[in-house]
Design a protein around this motif. Structure first.
Motif, mmCIF file in Angstrom:
data_model
loop_
_atom_site.group_PDB
_atom_site.id
_atom_site.type_symbol
_atom_site.label_atom_id
_atom_site.label_comp_id
_atom_site.label_asym_id
_atom_site.label_seq_id
_atom_site.Cartn_x
_atom_site.Cartn_y
_atom_site.Cartn_z
ATOM 1 N N ALA A 103 2.158 -4.135 -3.617
ATOM 2 C CA ALA A 103 1.360 -3.086 -4.455
ATOM 3 C C ALA A 103 -0.132 -3.190 -3.337
ATOM 4 O O ALA A 103 -0.333 -4.399 -3.306
ATOM 5 N N ASP A 153 4.090 5.288 -5.728
ATOM 6 C CA ASP A 153 3.691 5.964 -6.648
ATOM 7 C C ASP A 153 2.158 4.145 -7.283
ATOM 8 O O ASP A 153 1.620 4.595 -6.934
ATOM 9 N N GLU A 154 3.472 4.717 -7.932
ATOM 10 C CA GLU A 154 3.562 3.263 -8.959
ATOM 11 C C GLU A 154 2.417 2.051 -8.901
ATOM 12 O O GLU A 154 1.875 1.524 -8.803
ATOM 13 N N LYS A 155 2.686 1.608 -6.907
ATOM 14 C CA LYS A 155 2.036 0.494 -6.563
ATOM 15 C C LYS A 155 1.098 1.118 -5.734
ATOM 16 O O LYS A 155 0.934 0.294 -5.072
ATOM 17 N N LYS A 156 0.777 1.824 -5.838
ATOM 18 C CA LYS A 156 -0.589 2.335 -5.122
ATOM 19 C C LYS A 156 -2.216 2.759 -6.407
ATOM 20 O O LYS A 156 -1.510 3.209 -7.184
ATOM 21 N N ALA A 157 -2.715 2.405 -5.559
ATOM 22 C CA ALA A 157 -4.056 2.959 -6.268
ATOM 23 C C ALA A 157 -5.863 2.774 -5.398
ATOM 24 O O ALA A 157 -5.323 3.051 -3.691
ATOM 25 N N ARG A 189 -1.879 -6.717 -13.116
ATOM 26 C CA ARG A 189 -0.611 -5.199 -13.200
ATOM 27 C C ARG A 189 0.306 -5.936 -12.856
ATOM 28 O O ARG A 189 1.092 -5.872 -12.760
ATOM 29 N N ASN A 190 -0.135 -6.260 -10.921
ATOM 30 C CA ASN A 190 1.005 -6.480 -10.059
ATOM 31 C C ASN A 190 1.575 -7.689 -10.825
ATOM 32 O O ASN A 190 2.801 -8.070 -9.842
ATOM 33 N N SER A 225 3.474 -7.114 -12.972
ATOM 34 C CA SER A 225 5.504 -7.006 -13.284
ATOM 35 C C SER A 225 6.448 -7.794 -11.844
ATOM 36 O O SER A 225 7.258 -7.635 -12.384
#
Length: 432
Positions: free
Chosen positions: A342, A371-375, A407-408, A411
């Motif tokens: 991430a 995309d859910e692993k990008k911020a 969060r990561n 996961s």
């Protein structure tokens, strides 16, 4: 300029200014002047003290100065800095808290090699220590590294970072600040291809020049104006006989410091004038805000010539990371190979060194990452230093970074068993 004489001349100028400050301070301190008191002697003494301290700090590596941390039990725990992995150009160090149990968050902070020591990140590390198990890259001053140790360019830097990541294992979260951002991205991509079981859990990229052309600054303009030949002839010097690295070609820290100060000359001039006046009035202290900042800011280190020149040519001029064309020993490092790690990008809205957009470009290169692993986070009102130190970091950015890590990590813990087994197998094959 590639001669020992120019290096020693610059050091002589620094030493002379330190001596002038000490002389003025000693002269103004004579008791005789007490018989005819005049404010000029107080100002002379103050000028001498501030000048001597400023020029003396330029050749001294600051201490980490992190002595204790408050644990979850509410007690203070003594902190020691231990070397985990020792290499010629930089060590991997660990901040160990005595009597504190293991923490879930394991964080590798990759410090910049841009003229300052890793201790520049002291506020960042101190603020993360209560909640994280912290490891830091502690880069060495090139003037103290013998020529026999060989070269050190951005490819070597990338391999060092990859080695540190592999040593810490796949449950690591990596925080890269400023200069190392594009090379940390490359190190993660290199691991994804060569040693997938050792990939870090997440990358937090803060204010780094992934794509220097995304937003122009004075730094990027300089990189465009100057040719590599001009840079090599005007910026590179050879270490003198006084140091262990005698004969090594370097980009001197004092030269880098001069460029830093010239970018905000009026601000620095005002800060020192006000400090002299405060000292003359007896209002300044050894550990006041001015001294805490400049004791760190003025302490500079030399970079190897090949590291500095390859950074300018390959990161800024050729934009190898931005074009996903970076190579190590002729082998392409494909950033799109990052599919599990991430990535979070942090930028400061008022950053005049790595302007907003330069670091954000990393997310566009991660075509294989969901995309859910990008911020991404843009901090309003924050300059370059504000994104990793000060109020913006403490109040806004730090909580976001910790949440992203948690969060990561969570996961990863909920991944299907076959996938975990595959990663463990890959790690085992790498170790063998």
């Amino acid at each position: 300029m590639k001669h020992m004489a120019t290096y020693d001349l610059m050091e002589t100028a620094r030493n002379t200014n330190e001596w002038l400050g000490a002389t003025a301070r000693a002269y103004a301190a004579y008791p005789w002047w007490g018989m005819m008191p005049h404010p000029a002697f107080n100002v002379m003494d103050a000028w001498g003290r501030v000048t001597e301290r400023a020029f003396a700090r330029m050749v001294v590596k600051p201490d980490w100065g992190i002595h204790s941390v408050v644990g979850a039990d509410g007690r203070d725990h003594l902190v020691s800095c231990e070397t985990v992995l020792r290499r010629d150009f930089g060590n991997l160090v660990h901040f160990s808290a005595t009597g504190r149990g293991p923490l879930a968050r394991k964080v590798l902070v990759v410090a910049p090699m841009s003229g300052h020591y890793a201790t520049l990140l002291r506020p960042t590390i101190a603020s993360l220590l209560p909640d994280c198990d912290i490891y830091v890259t502690d880069w060495h001053n090139a003037r103290d590294i013998p020529v026999s140790a060989g070269k050190f360019d951005i490819e070597d830097y990338t391999l060092y970072v990859a080695e540190f990541m592999r040593r810490l294992g796949p449950d690591t979260h990596v925080v890269a600040v400023c200069q190392p951002v594009p090379l940390v991205l490359a190190a993660a991509a290199w691991l994804a291809a060569e040693s997938p079981g050792a990939q870090p859990r997440s990358l937090i990229l803060m204010g780094g020049p992934v794509d220097p052309d995304a937003a122009a600054t004075e730094v990027t303009d300089f990189g465009r104006r100057v040719t590599m030949g001009q840079l090599e002839q005007t910026a590179i010097q050879r270490v003198g006989f006084k140091y262990a690295g005698v004969g090594r070609l370097v980009y001197p820290g004092l030269l880098q410091l001069a460029s830093f100060i010239s970018m905000n000359l009026e601000r620095h001039g005002t800060a020192f004038f006000e400090q002299i006046m405060r000292t003359a009035k007896g209002e300044a202290g050894d550990n006041d805000k001015h001294n805490r900042f400049y004791d760190e800011y003025l302490a500079v280190m030399d970079m190897t010539a090949e590291f500095y020149l390859s950074t300018v040519e390959r990161i800024f001029k050729n934009r190898e990371i931005a074009r996903n064309a970076f190579t190590i020993a002729g082998t392409h490092v494909d950033i799109s190979r990052i599919t599990d790690t991430a990535v979070m990008v942090v930028e400061g809205a008022e950053d005049d060194i790595s302007a907003p957009g330069q670091c954000l470009a990393a997310l566009d290169l991660l075509t294989g990452l969901p995309d859910e692993k990008k911020a991404a986070h843009l901090e309003p009102g924050a300059g370059h230093y504000g994104i990793f130190a000060g109020r913006s970091w403490r109040n806004n950015i730090r909580p976001l970074v910790l949440n992203f890590i948690d969060r990561n990590a969570a996961s990863a813990e909920t991944e299907p068993a076959p996938r975990k087994a595959k990663i463990a197998l890959a790690a085992s094959q790498t170790a063998n």
